[in-house]
Scaffold this active site. Structure first.
Site, PDB file in Angstrom:
ATOM      1  N   TYR A   3     -11.885  -1.746 -19.080  1.00  0.00           N
ATOM      2  CA  TYR A   3     -11.711  -1.971 -20.525  1.00  0.00           C
ATOM      3  C   TYR A   3     -11.226  -3.387 -20.794  1.00  0.00           C
ATOM      4  O   TYR A   3     -11.838  -4.146 -21.560  1.00  0.00           O
ATOM      5  CB  TYR A   3     -10.730  -0.961 -21.124  1.00  0.00           C
ATOM      6  CG  TYR A   3     -10.191  -1.415 -22.456  1.00  0.00           C
ATOM      7  CD1 TYR A   3     -11.024  -1.482 -23.573  1.00  0.00           C
ATOM      8  CD2 TYR A   3      -8.859  -1.830 -22.599  1.00  0.00           C
ATOM      9  CE1 TYR A   3     -10.551  -1.939 -24.796  1.00  0.00           C
ATOM     10  CE2 TYR A   3      -8.383  -2.293 -23.812  1.00  0.00           C
ATOM     11  CZ  TYR A   3      -9.231  -2.348 -24.903  1.00  0.00           C
ATOM     12  OH  TYR A   3      -8.761  -2.821 -26.113  1.00  0.00           O
TER      13      TYR A   3
ATOM     14  N   PHE B 251       6.315   7.864 -16.645  1.00  0.00           N
ATOM     15  CA  PHE B 251       5.690   7.427 -15.396  1.00  0.00           C
ATOM     16  C   PHE B 251       6.469   6.258 -14.802  1.00  0.00           C
ATOM     17  O   PHE B 251       6.161   5.097 -15.040  1.00  0.00           O
ATOM     18  CB  PHE B 251       4.231   7.050 -15.643  1.00  0.00           C
ATOM     19  CG  PHE B 251       3.361   8.229 -15.981  1.00  0.00           C
ATOM     20  CD1 PHE B 251       2.985   9.124 -14.984  1.00  0.00           C
ATOM     21  CD2 PHE B 251       2.946   8.460 -17.282  1.00  0.00           C
ATOM     22  CE1 PHE B 251       2.184  10.220 -15.279  1.00  0.00           C
ATOM     23  CE2 PHE B 251       2.154   9.557 -17.591  1.00  0.00           C
ATOM     24  CZ  PHE B 251       1.781  10.441 -16.581  1.00  0.00           C
TER      25      PHE B 251
ATOM     26  N   ARG C 247       6.883  -2.214 -23.686  1.00  0.00           N
ATOM     27  CA  ARG C 247       5.659  -2.549 -24.409  1.00  0.00           C
ATOM     28  C   ARG C 247       5.993  -3.098 -25.797  1.00  0.00           C
ATOM     29  O   ARG C 247       7.060  -2.854 -26.348  1.00  0.00           O
ATOM     30  CB  ARG C 247       4.754  -1.312 -24.561  1.00  0.00           C
ATOM     31  CG  ARG C 247       4.304  -0.703 -23.242  1.00  0.00           C
ATOM     32  CD  ARG C 247       3.313  -1.587 -22.522  1.00  0.00           C
ATOM     33  NE  ARG C 247       2.857  -0.970 -21.283  1.00  0.00           N
ATOM     34  CZ  ARG C 247       3.430  -1.159 -20.091  1.00  0.00           C
ATOM     35  NH1 ARG C 247       4.500  -1.945 -19.978  1.00  0.00           N
ATOM     36  NH2 ARG C 247       2.949  -0.578 -19.008  1.00  0.00           N
TER      37      ARG C 247
ATOM     38  N   ARG D 202       2.257   4.989 -12.415  1.00  0.00           N
ATOM     39  CA  ARG D 202       0.796   4.956 -12.388  1.00  0.00           C
ATOM     40  C   ARG D 202       0.344   3.602 -11.860  1.00  0.00           C
ATOM     41  O   ARG D 202       0.889   2.563 -12.255  1.00  0.00           O
ATOM     42  CB  ARG D 202       0.223   5.186 -13.781  1.00  0.00           C
ATOM     43  CG  ARG D 202       0.465   6.578 -14.327  1.00  0.00           C
ATOM     44  CD  ARG D 202      -0.138   6.754 -15.701  1.00  0.00           C
ATOM     45  NE  ARG D 202       0.459   5.835 -16.670  1.00  0.00           N
ATOM     46  CZ  ARG D 202       0.313   5.942 -17.988  1.00  0.00           C
ATOM     47  NH1 ARG D 202      -0.420   6.923 -18.487  1.00  0.00           N
ATOM     48  NH2 ARG D 202       0.885   5.083 -18.806  1.00  0.00           N
TER      49      ARG D 202
ATOM     50  N   THR E 219      -7.852  -7.961 -26.809  1.00  0.00           N
ATOM     51  CA  THR E 219      -6.702  -7.194 -26.328  1.00  0.00           C
ATOM     52  C   THR E 219      -5.746  -8.043 -25.502  1.00  0.00           C
ATOM     53  O   THR E 219      -6.175  -8.886 -24.708  1.00  0.00           O
ATOM     54  CB  THR E 219      -7.152  -5.988 -25.476  1.00  0.00           C
ATOM     55  OG1 THR E 219      -5.995  -5.289 -24.982  1.00  0.00           O
ATOM     56  CG2 THR E 219      -7.990  -6.424 -24.277  1.00  0.00           C
TER      57      THR E 219
ATOM     58  N   SER F 188     -18.620   8.177 -33.552  1.00  0.00           N
ATOM     59  CA  SER F 188     -18.299   8.861 -32.292  1.00  0.00           C
ATOM     60  C   SER F 188     -16.796   9.003 -32.122  1.00  0.00           C
ATOM     61  O   SER F 188     -16.318   9.985 -31.542  1.00  0.00           O
ATOM     62  CB  SER F 188     -18.891   8.100 -31.105  1.00  0.00           C
ATOM     63  OG  SER F 188     -18.404   6.770 -31.051  1.00  0.00           O
ATOM     64  N   THR F 189     -16.046   8.047 -32.636  1.00  0.00           N
ATOM     65  CA  THR F 189     -14.577   8.146 -32.619  1.00  0.00           C
ATOM     66  C   THR F 189     -13.993   7.831 -33.984  1.00  0.00           C
ATOM     67  O   THR F 189     -12.780   7.920 -34.168  1.00  0.00           O
ATOM     68  CB  THR F 189     -13.957   7.194 -31.572  1.00  0.00           C
ATOM     69  OG1 THR F 189     -14.395   5.850 -31.828  1.00  0.00           O
ATOM     70  CG2 THR F 189     -14.366   7.586 -30.172  1.00  0.00           C
ATOM     71  N   GLY F 190     -14.824   7.469 -34.936  1.00  0.00           N
ATOM     72  CA  GLY F 190     -14.365   7.193 -36.289  1.00  0.00           C
ATOM     73  C   GLY F 190     -14.598   8.386 -37.199  1.00  0.00           C
ATOM     74  O   GLY F 190     -15.186   9.408 -36.798  1.00  0.00           O
TER      75      GLY F 190
ATOM     76  N   LYS G 238     -13.302  -6.874 -22.515  1.00  0.00           N
ATOM     77  CA  LYS G 238     -12.831  -7.721 -23.616  1.00  0.00           C
ATOM     78  C   LYS G 238     -12.686  -9.173 -23.161  1.00  0.00           C
ATOM     79  O   LYS G 238     -13.000 -10.117 -23.905  1.00  0.00           O
ATOM     80  CB  LYS G 238     -11.495  -7.192 -24.140  1.00  0.00           C
ATOM     81  CG  LYS G 238     -11.579  -5.833 -24.817  1.00  0.00           C
ATOM     82  CD  LYS G 238     -12.269  -5.918 -26.163  1.00  0.00           C
ATOM     83  CE  LYS G 238     -12.185  -4.621 -26.940  1.00  0.00           C
ATOM     84  NZ  LYS G 238     -12.768  -4.720 -28.284  1.00  0.00           N
TER      85      LYS G 238
END
Length: 317
Positions: free
Chosen positions: A137, A202, A215, A275, A113, A34-36, A141
């Protein structure tokens, strides 16, 4: 070892599959694509095109360990569809654990994560830093990381959770191919390549040296090498947690400037409002992984991370 890698056709999973095959392991991949991507799975690895919910069709007693990457990962989507994220990321992991338990597979490496930690400003985050997920999300995790110690205690599982910070870069033909793309470096590269008109900053009023948020970026090859080492660290009945990050923070403006330097192209930017939920900074302390796993980064420099991502980006156009 004979290993099953869920989500092994995705961005980080596929880089790890390559590293595992190179290390001499027998590798099978479970991925619904689906995303791979099929072309992410290297020669020598077997692909089972199935969803995580069908893990029981693949897991059997011949496997020595499972490396579990399969998950939904978009923060924004998770806010809109929290039910989907708890279904795939939590229920899916429970289904996988059921299959492992039924077949006496006692070793698990879990793709976790660093985004679950509470905002600590510019202070590096250690494995015992406070947990305060700000979106479904990260919460999904965190729930799995809460489940795993009890699974280990009750059933003798040896589990290692690797809490990534910001995976970045590329490894040859393996790079970021998200639709839509929400990760910082490929979005800035899109601007450099003329695919986007500008990049939105942002917020430029954070309490950081240049006003933009900070980050921690880590090369996917360095993430992959940590998974190979983590296999040896898994001990029956124990749940271990390791942060994987650069240990250095880079501001958004620093990333933009590095993209300009690497690509030689302009990157127009425009400041937009902050955000909601964006932390001031997110920087890992990865000393535990270095000390206990013997993990060493081969590509810690931001310029090298961006250069590899840019080479992949150009190969796709």
């Amino acid at each position: 070892m004979k290993l099953l890698v869920t989500g092994g056709a995705g961005y980080i999973g596929s880089a790890t599959v390559v590293a595992l095959v190179a290390a001499g392991h027998e590798v099978e991949v479970l991925d619904d694509l689906s995303t791979g991507f099929v072309d992410n799975v290297p020669e020598g690895a077997v692909l089972h095109e199935l969803p995580l919910s069908a893990a029981a069709q693949v897991v059997d007693s011949t496997f020595d360990a499972v490396l579990h990457f399969a998950a939904k990962i978009s923060v924004g989507e998770s806010v809109r569809k929290p039910d989907l994220y708890f279904d795939v990321n939590v229920r899916g992991t429970m289904t996988l654990l059921d299959s492992m338990r039924a077949n006496d597979v006692k070793r698990l490496i879990f793709s976790s994560t660093g985004s679950m930690y509470a905002d600590a400003g510019l202070e590096p985050l250690a494995e015992d830093s406070p947990i305060d997920p700000q979106n479904p999300y990260a919460a999904s995790k965190s729930i799995v990381d809460t489940m795993l110690p009890w699974e280990c205690q009750a059933h003798g599982l040896g589990a290692v959770s690797l809490r990534y910070f910001n995976a970045a870069g590329a490894s040859g033909h393996l790079g970021e191919r998200h639709t839509p793309e929400t990760h910082l470096i490929p979005m800035v590269l899109d601007v450099a390549a003329g695919k986007r008109a500008e990049f939105l900053l942002f917020g430029d009023d954070y309490p950081t040296p240049d006003g933009t948020s900070v980050r921690d970026y880590i090369h996917i090859e360095d993430l992959a090498s940590a998974h190979v080492l983590a296999l040896e660290a898994a001990e029956p009945g124990k749940h271990k947690v390791y942060n994987l990050g650069n240990g250095r923070g880079f501001s958004i403006r620093e990333v933009v400037d590095a993209v300009r330097e690497v690509t030689g192209h302009p990157v127009p930017t425009r400041v937009a409002p902050r955000r909601e939920g964006d932390p001031v900074a997110s920087v890992a302390s990865a000393e535990k992984a270095r000390t206990e796993l013997g993990w060493r980064q081969a590509k810690p420099e931001l310029r090298d991370i961006i250069a590899d991502a840019w080479a992949f980006h150009r190969s796709r156009t």
